[in-house]
Scaffold this active site. Structure first.
Site, short mmCIF file in Angstrom:
data_model
loop_
_atom_site.label_atom_id
_atom_site.label_comp_id
_atom_site.label_asym_id
_atom_site.label_seq_id
_atom_site.Cartn_x
_atom_site.Cartn_y
_atom_site.Cartn_z
CB THR A 189 38.65 38.70 40.00
OG1 THR A 189 38.78 37.26 40.75
CG2 THR A 189 37.94 39.43 41.20
CG ASP A 211 41.63 38.13 47.13
OD1 ASP A 211 41.18 36.95 46.53
OD2 ASP A 211 42.10 39.13 46.62
N GLY A 249 43.92 38.54 41.65
CA GLY A 249 44.95 37.85 41.32
C GLY A 249 45.10 36.83 42.59
CG HIS A 250 48.37 33.94 44.76
ND1 HIS A 250 49.08 34.12 45.99
CD2 HIS A 250 48.33 32.86 44.40
CE1 HIS A 250 49.30 32.80 46.19
NE2 HIS A 250 48.73 32.09 45.44
N1 ASP Z 1 41.51 36.71 43.79
C1 ASP Z 1 40.78 35.61 43.26
C2 ASP Z 1 40.96 34.28 44.12
O1 ASP Z 1 41.83 34.33 44.76
C3 ASP Z 1 41.08 35.06 41.90
C4 ASP Z 1 41.43 36.08 40.87
O2 ASP Z 1 41.35 37.29 41.15
O3 ASP Z 1 41.80 35.83 39.69
O4 ASP Z 1 40.07 33.66 44.21
#
Ligand code: ASP
Length: 366
Positions: A210, A241, A262-263
């Site tokens: 991302t 998110d 991230g998550h």
């Molecule tokens: N935050 C992004 C999602 O959950 C993924 C990522 O940042 O790697 O879709």
């Protein structure tokens, strides 16, 4: 500048008291930077944003509004097939379909636009900008987002690069020994597949990518953007998110701008970006606001499947923030190669810096 000089790696083995102590240590650096005069425009982004922050600052110097500068910057990643976490070449969902999420926000007008699960459009952030400017709505999803993009002349194209297809197929064929897919033992030798395994092939930390970019203009105006192909091999229709205002991004003209990567589910549950902005509103520096938000994320990570044997979150979440004075900061739950961020200021080259963090990742783990 604060982040360049003193915000070194540190272990905060998760007590609020320790986090507060570190925030206190960070304050003199912030003060020193203020006295030295913090240069604006400034842009902060995730670790893949070196080119994006540079272009964003150049765009603001040329007169672009921060939100437009942010969208211009992240378009570099959206078009780059070597970034497998964003736009064209992004890794697909579990069915092999690339579904993109993006959002933009303008702190001056307090407006936002977003698209989710958008297929076949390379630049979802630009579509989100049109949602913000050409509708009285905030979020369009799936087929509706695609129809809207078509109406605004965005070209449709196949977003699944050969590299992404091979990586997805390898994952599909090796995900289970009980389904109908059979892998070829030679597949792991394919250069694209090997590249993926070396870069992301860890079973402990879910791969993440991302790009988030927060931009602060010379006069302190703020805007931001987050764009992604989402969690690798996600459910069809899963939205993270990134396109959710308050979670993957948020900005307020009185305070600052923030975003997450991230998550995604962790950021959604704790409303990550908005929480960072609210901590900055209370007077914390951007870095201290990111750390305080992550402390809350850790407290909110209660489900056992999300916690390791020591009760810490298995997944990583990264936060990025800039306040209206132009101070920047970033923090991650876990230290490591991927817990970095990029910054560019007027008159300087873009830099890749280490984020502050809550837990040190053991060397055996990536
Ligand atoms: N935050 C992004 C999602 O959950 C993924 C990522 O940042 O790697 O879709």
């Amino acid at each position: 500048m604060p982040e360049e000089k003193t915000l070194t790696r540190r272990d905060l083995i998760t007590t609020t008291a320790k986090a507060a102590a570190v925030a206190a240590v960070a304050q003199p650096a912030v003060q020193a930077a203020k006295e030295a005069g913090v240069a604006r425009p400034v842009a902060i982004a995730s670790r893949n944003g070196l080119a994006a922050v540079k272009l964003a600052v150049e765009s603001m110097l040329a007169g672009a509004a921060p939100v437009d500068a942010a969208v211009a910057g992240v378009a570099i990643n959206e078009a780059d097939p070597s970034d497998v976490t964003v736009g064209y070449g992004g890794l697909p969902n579990e069915d092999g379909v690339v579904q993109l999420d993006a959002a933009v926000m303008d702190a001056t007008a307090m407006t936002a636009g977003a698209v989710a699960a958008l297929e076949r459009i390379k630049h979802p952030a630009a579509v989100a900008l049109q949602v913000m400017r050409r509708t009285n709505r905030v979020l369009l999803v799936g087929g509706g987002a695609l129809e809207f993009a078509r109406a605004h002349g965005f070209p449709e194209e196949n977003l699944l690069s050969e590299r992404a297809r091979k990586i997805w197929l390898y994952w599909k064929e090796n995900a289970s020994g009980k389904d109908d897919w059979l892998g070829d033992p030679g597949d792991a030798e394919d250069p694209d597949v090997r590249w993926f395994i070396e870069k992301y092939g860890d079973s402990y930390f879910r791969p993440d990518g991302t790009i988030h970019l927060s931009a602060c203009a010379a006069d302190g105006r703020l805007g931001c953007c987050t764009t992604t192909s989402g969690l690798f091999f996600k459910f069809q229709g899963r939205v993270g998110d990134s396109p959710l205002v308050g979670c993957g991004l948020y900005c307020d003209a009185e305070v600052g701008s923030a975003g997450s990567t991230g998550h995604g589910e962790s950021s959604i549950i704790s409303v990550g970006a908005h929480t960072v902005v609210e901590f900055m509103r209370q007077g914390r520096s951007p870095e201290a606001a990111c750390l305080a938000t992550l402390e809350r994320v850790v407290r909110n990570t209660r489900a056992s499947h999300l916690r390791d044997e020591s009760g810490r979150p298995k997944n990583n979440l990264l936060l990025y923030a800039v306040n209206r004075a132009g101070d920047v900061g970033s923090a991650a739950i876990w230290s490591g190669e991927r817990s970095r961020y990029t910054v560019c200021r007027a008159g300087s080259e873009p830099r890749l810096l280490e984020s502050a963090y809550l837990f040190r990742r053991e060397p055996a783990r990536r």
